[in-house]
Design an enzyme around this catalytic site. Structure first.
Site, PDB file in Angstrom:
ATOM      1  N   HIS A 185      21.068  43.766  30.873  1.00 42.71           N
ATOM      2  CA  HIS A 185      21.993  44.816  30.413  1.00 42.71           C
ATOM      3  C   HIS A 185      21.760  46.164  31.096  1.00 42.71           C
ATOM      4  CE1 HIS A 185      24.626  46.732  27.281  1.00 42.71           C
ATOM      5  NE2 HIS A 185      25.136  45.513  27.285  1.00 42.71           N
ATOM      6  N   HIS A 285      33.455  38.660  32.980  1.00 39.06           N
ATOM      7  CA  HIS A 285      33.009  39.463  31.834  1.00 39.06           C
ATOM      8  C   HIS A 285      34.193  39.636  30.897  1.00 39.06           C
ATOM      9  CE1 HIS A 285      31.844  43.521  30.044  1.00 39.06           C
ATOM     10  NE2 HIS A 285      30.744  42.814  29.842  1.00 39.06           N
TER      11      HIS A 285
END
Length: 382
Positions: A185, A285
């Site tokens: 992340h 995504h």
């Protein structure tokens, strides 16, 4: 056919929907990313939409995309998501007008079904075995979770070991029947990313995502030489030009373009085609709302190097409303044995509860990512 009106809707928990109407009575829907700048995106969308789109033929998608994109100052997450949302809506109109799903206009099917994965663990990962068991019980064989909480530039091996223990608990419980993606992340800086990636290597993971932030892309090569686990990135990038150097570098194995940021459906397809030429996989995504996911499924259907799809049903960000709450044809997002069926309705394939969208939009939207600090008070990456 001409575009007559642009409407933007702020929708909880963290979504922005756009609607383009035409004089033929056909309308299209798109989705933009609110991020931490909802009002900026909304204002920019009205500015670009009213200046560039109103009065134009919605079928001229490539020309309108070029007009929206090619300003003197171009790119960036704000303009990128505005262009993306409108581009989705234009494809939705075209597909509905021609009575075909968008994937039929992009070359037709490359597959019979779409493999999906589910999020577990939350922002600060915990209860991962119980949550993974829930997904397995629902037919999923692939999950993704955040690797860690905040990590300083140099941090403790205790935190590294906590990550290792979480992953080990999943392997001990499910063996190799469960595919596990680990999302760094962008929270992990290069010194700790090398350590963490190496420590997790024995557990044979599906991929490491964003081992470092994309602005530190030179570190991808270093880490790729240390581990065999595939590296993935791309969710923060916009347009094919932002992916060009990553593809040339050769360190990344999986690109993760976001249809609601990179420039829309066709731009995502172009990026995937670039990746295919370099023998790279794509895992788009899509942790946001139902329109963005519907648009992404159109790309998945006609793109051979997409191997798995992210989706947001039950994701920890969905507070108050979830993926299906604004969708009439909820069956579009039903998952069987970890797969999603090919969308068959015209356009994006999604039928929305417009009355509910308008009602919820009146409540407004304020969403921002958490603000984290390290143990010494310095700002941590979320």
């Amino acid at each position: 056919m001409k575009i007559t009106e642009i409407e933007i809707f702020r929708v909880k928990p963290r979504w922005i929907f756009c609607k383009i109407s035409t004089d033929a009575g056909i309308s299209g829907w798109g989705e933009m990313i609110s991020g931490t700048k909802t009002e900026t995106v909304v204002a920019g969308a009205y500015e670009i939409g009213n200046r560039v789109l109103v009065g134009q033929d919605p079928f001229d998608i490539e020309r309108l995309w070029q007009r929206m994109h090619r300003s003197f100052f171009r790119g960036g997450p704000i303009q990128g998501t505005i262009v993306s949302g409108f581009e989705m809506a234009l494809w939705d109109i075209k597909g509905k007008a021609l009575n075909v799903p968008v994937w039929q206009l992009l070359g037709g099917k490359a597959r019979d079904r779409i493999k999906v994965y589910s999020w577990i663990g939350g922002d600060r990962p915990q209860d991962v075995v119980a949550q993974a068991q829930d997904r397995v019980d629902r037919g999923f064989d692939s999950i993704k979770m955040n690797a860690t909480e905040e990590l300083h530039y140099i941090d403790s091996y205790e935190k590294v070991q906590e990550v290792v223990e979480r992953v080990k608990s999943l392997r001990d419980t499910f063996g190799y029947k469960l595919n596990i993606g680990i999302d760094f992340h962008g929270r992990v800086h290069k010194p700790m990313a090398k350590i963490l990636a190496k420590a997790l290597e024995p557990y044979k993971l599906m991929f490491y995502e964003e081992v470092v932030l994309p602005e530190n892309e030179e570190a991808f090569k270093d880490i790729s030489l240390r581990v065999s686990t595939p590296l993935a990135t791309g969710e923060r990038l916009y347009t094919r030009w932002a992916f060009k150097n990553l593809i040339k570098q050769g360190a990344i194995d999986i690109l993760q373009p976001d249809v609601a940021l990179v420039g829309g459906i066709l731009e995502t397809r172009k990026i995937a085609a670039m990746a295919e030429a370099f023998d790279m996989a794509v895992a788009p995504h899509a942790p946001y709302g139902p329109i963005a996911l519907a648009a992404t499924l159109q790309v998945d259907t006609c793109t051979p190097n997409v191997f798995i799809q992210e989706q947001s049903l039950g994701i920890h960000y969905n507070k108050g409303f979830d993926l299906l709450d604004f969708v009439v044809n909820k069956e579009m997002f039903y998952y069987k044995d970890g797969y999603c069926e090919i969308p068959t309705n015209p356009g994006l394939g999604i039928i929305l509860d417009e009355e509910k969208i308008r009602k919820v939009s009146e409540e407004g939207l304020v969403w921002t990512n958490p603000n984290w600090e390290h143990y010494d008070g310095t700002i941590a990456e979320w």
